[in-house]
Motif scaffolding. Structure first.
Motif, PDB file in Angstrom:
ATOM      1  N   MET A 139      62.619  34.077  37.402  1.00 26.78           N
ATOM      2  CA  MET A 139      61.248  33.876  36.994  1.00 26.78           C
ATOM      3  C   MET A 139      60.347  34.897  37.687  1.00 26.78           C
ATOM      4  SD  MET A 139      59.154  30.349  37.181  1.00 26.78           S
ATOM      5  CE  MET A 139      57.430  30.316  36.862  1.00 26.78           C
ATOM      6  N   LEU A 140      59.415  35.460  36.932  1.00 22.40           N
ATOM      7  CA  LEU A 140      58.499  36.436  37.499  1.00 22.40           C
ATOM      8  C   LEU A 140      57.452  35.750  38.352  1.00 22.40           C
ATOM      9  CD1 LEU A 140      57.807  38.767  34.448  1.00 22.40           C
ATOM     10  CD2 LEU A 140      59.201  39.272  36.451  1.00 22.40           C
ATOM     11  N   GLU A 141      57.084  36.394  39.446  1.00 17.56           N
ATOM     12  CA  GLU A 141      56.040  35.897  40.328  1.00 17.56           C
ATOM     13  C   GLU A 141      54.741  36.601  39.961  1.00 17.56           C
ATOM     14  OE1 GLU A 141      53.883  33.951  42.897  1.00 17.56           O
ATOM     15  OE2 GLU A 141      56.000  33.496  42.667  1.00 17.56           O
ATOM     16  N   PHE A 142      53.702  35.812  39.647  1.00 17.59           N
ATOM     17  CA  PHE A 142      52.435  36.385  39.210  1.00 17.59           C
ATOM     18  C   PHE A 142      51.339  36.258  40.255  1.00 17.59           C
ATOM     19  CE2 PHE A 142      54.192  35.835  34.857  1.00 17.59           C
ATOM     20  CZ  PHE A 142      54.032  37.151  34.450  1.00 17.59           C
ATOM     21  N   SER A 143      51.676  36.323  41.517  1.00 17.52           N
ATOM     22  CA  SER A 143      50.653  36.280  42.554  1.00 17.52           C
ATOM     23  C   SER A 143      49.844  37.571  42.501  1.00 17.52           C
ATOM     24  CB  SER A 143      51.280  36.121  43.934  1.00 17.52           C
ATOM     25  OG  SER A 143      51.939  34.883  44.022  1.00 17.52           O
ATOM     26  N   PHE A 144      48.540  37.424  42.383  1.00 21.37           N
ATOM     27  CA  PHE A 144      47.660  38.577  42.312  1.00 21.37           C
ATOM     28  C   PHE A 144      47.319  39.024  43.725  1.00 21.37           C
ATOM     29  CE2 PHE A 144      43.475  40.623  41.579  1.00 21.37           C
ATOM     30  CZ  PHE A 144      43.899  41.590  40.684  1.00 21.37           C
ATOM     31  N   THR A 145      47.548  40.298  44.009  1.00 22.53           N
ATOM     32  CA  THR A 145      47.359  40.839  45.354  1.00 22.53           C
ATOM     33  C   THR A 145      46.273  41.909  45.362  1.00 22.53           C
ATOM     34  OG1 THR A 145      48.970  42.608  45.016  1.00 22.53           O
ATOM     35  CG2 THR A 145      49.834  40.487  45.824  1.00 22.53           C
ATOM     36  N   GLU A 146      45.877  42.295  46.546  1.00 19.35           N
ATOM     37  CA  GLU A 146      44.916  43.403  46.697  1.00 19.35           C
ATOM     38  C   GLU A 146      45.503  44.695  46.126  1.00 19.35           C
ATOM     39  OE1 GLU A 146      41.655  43.534  47.624  1.00 19.35           O
ATOM     40  OE2 GLU A 146      41.793  41.360  47.591  1.00 19.35           O
ATOM     41  N   GLN A 147      46.821  44.861  46.204  1.00 20.75           N
ATOM     42  CA  GLN A 147      47.460  46.046  45.635  1.00 20.75           C
ATOM     43  C   GLN A 147      47.317  46.045  44.115  1.00 20.75           C
ATOM     44  OE1 GLN A 147      48.971  44.043  47.922  1.00 20.75           O
ATOM     45  NE2 GLN A 147      49.051  45.407  49.688  1.00 20.75           N
ATOM     46  N   HIS A 148      47.465  44.871  43.506  1.00 18.82           N
ATOM     47  CA  HIS A 148      47.252  44.771  42.061  1.00 18.82           C
ATOM     48  C   HIS A 148      45.814  45.153  41.710  1.00 18.82           C
ATOM     49  CE1 HIS A 148      50.666  41.675  41.997  1.00 18.82           C
ATOM     50  NE2 HIS A 148      51.090  42.701  41.281  1.00 18.82           N
ATOM     51  N   LYS A 149      44.889  44.622  42.491  1.00 15.48           N
ATOM     52  CA  LYS A 149      43.473  44.898  42.231  1.00 15.48           C
ATOM     53  C   LYS A 149      43.191  46.394  42.323  1.00 15.48           C
ATOM     54  CE  LYS A 149      38.779  43.768  43.636  1.00 15.48           C
ATOM     55  NZ  LYS A 149      37.919  42.991  44.521  1.00 15.48           N
ATOM     56  N   ALA A 150      43.660  47.032  43.367  1.00 19.58           N
ATOM     57  CA  ALA A 150      43.442  48.477  43.534  1.00 19.58           C
ATOM     58  C   ALA A 150      44.086  49.261  42.391  1.00 19.58           C
ATOM     59  CB  ALA A 150      44.004  48.940  44.882  1.00 19.58           C
ATOM     60  N   LEU A 151      45.282  48.849  41.998  1.00 17.09           N
ATOM     61  CA  LEU A 151      45.981  49.506  40.899  1.00 17.09           C
ATOM     62  C   LEU A 151      45.173  49.382  39.600  1.00 17.09           C
ATOM     63  CD1 LEU A 151      48.718  50.883  40.093  1.00 17.09           C
ATOM     64  CD2 LEU A 151      49.494  48.589  39.453  1.00 17.09           C
ATOM     65  N   LEU A 152      44.669  48.183  39.328  1.00 14.67           N
ATOM     66  CA  LEU A 152      43.891  47.959  38.105  1.00 14.67           C
ATOM     67  C   LEU A 152      42.550  48.674  38.135  1.00 14.67           C
ATOM     68  CD1 LEU A 152      44.543  44.217  37.275  1.00 14.67           C
ATOM     69  CD2 LEU A 152      45.431  46.252  36.120  1.00 14.67           C
ATOM     70  N   GLU A 153      41.876  48.644  39.274  1.00 17.95           N
ATOM     71  CA  GLU A 153      40.599  49.348  39.371  1.00 17.95           C
ATOM     72  C   GLU A 153      40.800  50.841  39.084  1.00 17.95           C
ATOM     73  OE1 GLU A 153      37.922  46.643  42.367  1.00 17.95           O
ATOM     74  OE2 GLU A 153      39.309  48.064  43.289  1.00 17.95           O
ATOM     75  N   GLY A 154      41.862  51.410  39.620  1.00 19.42           N
ATOM     76  CA  GLY A 154      42.157  52.826  39.361  1.00 19.42           C
ATOM     77  C   GLY A 154      42.496  53.077  37.902  1.00 19.42           C
ATOM     78  N   TYR A 155      43.358  52.249  37.345  1.00 17.88           N
ATOM     79  CA  TYR A 155      43.769  52.418  35.949  1.00 17.88           C
ATOM     80  C   TYR A 155      42.589  52.238  34.992  1.00 17.88           C
ATOM     81  CZ  TYR A 155      45.497  51.141  31.355  1.00 17.88           C
ATOM     82  OH  TYR A 155      45.677  51.059  29.997  1.00 17.88           O
ATOM     83  N   LEU A 156      41.861  51.151  35.135  1.00 18.09           N
ATOM     84  CA  LEU A 156      40.775  50.847  34.203  1.00 18.09           C
ATOM     85  C   LEU A 156      39.638  51.854  34.299  1.00 18.09           C
ATOM     86  CD1 LEU A 156      40.745  46.952  34.568  1.00 18.09           C
ATOM     87  CD2 LEU A 156      41.661  48.280  32.649  1.00 18.09           C
ATOM     88  N   SER A 157      39.391  52.380  35.490  1.00 18.71           N
ATOM     89  CA  SER A 157      38.315  53.366  35.637  1.00 18.71           C
ATOM     90  C   SER A 157      38.735  54.757  35.164  1.00 18.71           C
ATOM     91  CB  SER A 157      37.830  53.423  37.089  1.00 18.71           C
ATOM     92  OG  SER A 157      38.842  53.937  37.922  1.00 18.71           O
ATOM     93  N   SER A 158      40.030  54.953  34.953  1.00 19.78           N
ATOM     94  CA  SER A 158      40.504  56.279  34.524  1.00 19.78           C
ATOM     95  C   SER A 158      40.453  56.466  33.008  1.00 19.78           C
ATOM     96  CB  SER A 158      41.938  56.506  35.017  1.00 19.78           C
ATOM     97  OG  SER A 158      42.842  55.672  34.304  1.00 19.78           O
TER      98      SER A 158
END
Length: 192
Positions: free
Chosen positions: A1-20
């Motif tokens: 089963m996949l673990e979907f815990s949202f982390t600060e690393q996820h947030k940083a990754l998404l902020e970078g991706y979405l702003s690009s």
């Protein structure tokens, strides 16, 4: 089963991706949009919201998809446990504005149909309208809020703090309110 815990690393990754990407939703807009679709009585397919959030990026990397799924899961957990709070303080007006804009975009899937229902009682309809307006409040331009405060003799920071506190109170119960309105309207089944 996949673990979907949202982390600060996820947030940083998404902020970078979405702003690009010019087509992708900014991160704060994405959060508001996801909150709204999670509250939707009909549910939104993963592919549909991923397309909306990514701006139709067909080459979205698996790590970005996973991070978006973890964010969706995190918001969903907070919504359905009654613990959701808008993730920005009242002093972060630009981020609050984006969050509210995302929220308003996300409710397009269901809001008009519910409030225009002939079956929905007036009290429920007014509760839904008031809650939605409060959660969308910060989509206004700051100059509009400042003008309102000037005309009415309110101090803008205090007024915005009060509006933020009210929005958080509504946010905690918004999904339940939408569900109740959806069932009462007859437009959605309780089981859906």
């Amino acid at each position: 089963m996949l673990e979907f815990s949202f982390t600060e690393q996820h947030k940083a990754l998404l902020e970078g991706y979405l702003s690009s990407s010019e087509q992708a939703l900014p991160y704060a807009v994405c959060e508001g949009y996801l909150f709204a679709i999670i509250c939707s009585p009909a549910g939104i397919e993963v592919e549909q919201w991923l397309t909306a959030v990514s701006g139709g990026d067909e080459q979205i990397a698996e790590e970005h998809v996973f991070a978006l799924m973890a964010l969706h899961h995190d918001i969903s957990e907070r919504v359905f446990s009654g613990q959701f709070q808008i993730p920005y303080p009242s002093s972060a007006f630009a981020k609050l504005q984006q969050w509210s804009q995302g929220f308003l975009a996300g409710i397009e899937h269901f809001y008009a149909e519910l409030v225009n229902s002939d079956v929905l009682n007036n009290e429920m309809k007014q509760a839904l309208i008031s809650s939605t307006e409060q959660l969308g409040f910060f989509s206004l331009e700051q100059s509009q809020i400042a003008q309102f405060c000037d005309v009415n003799g309110f101090e803008i920071q205090t007024f915005c703090q009060q509006q933020h506190e009210l929005a958080n109170e509504f946010a905690m119960a918004y999904a339940q309110l939408v569900e109740n309105a959806a069932v009462e309207s007859g437009l959605y089944d309780e089981e859906a």
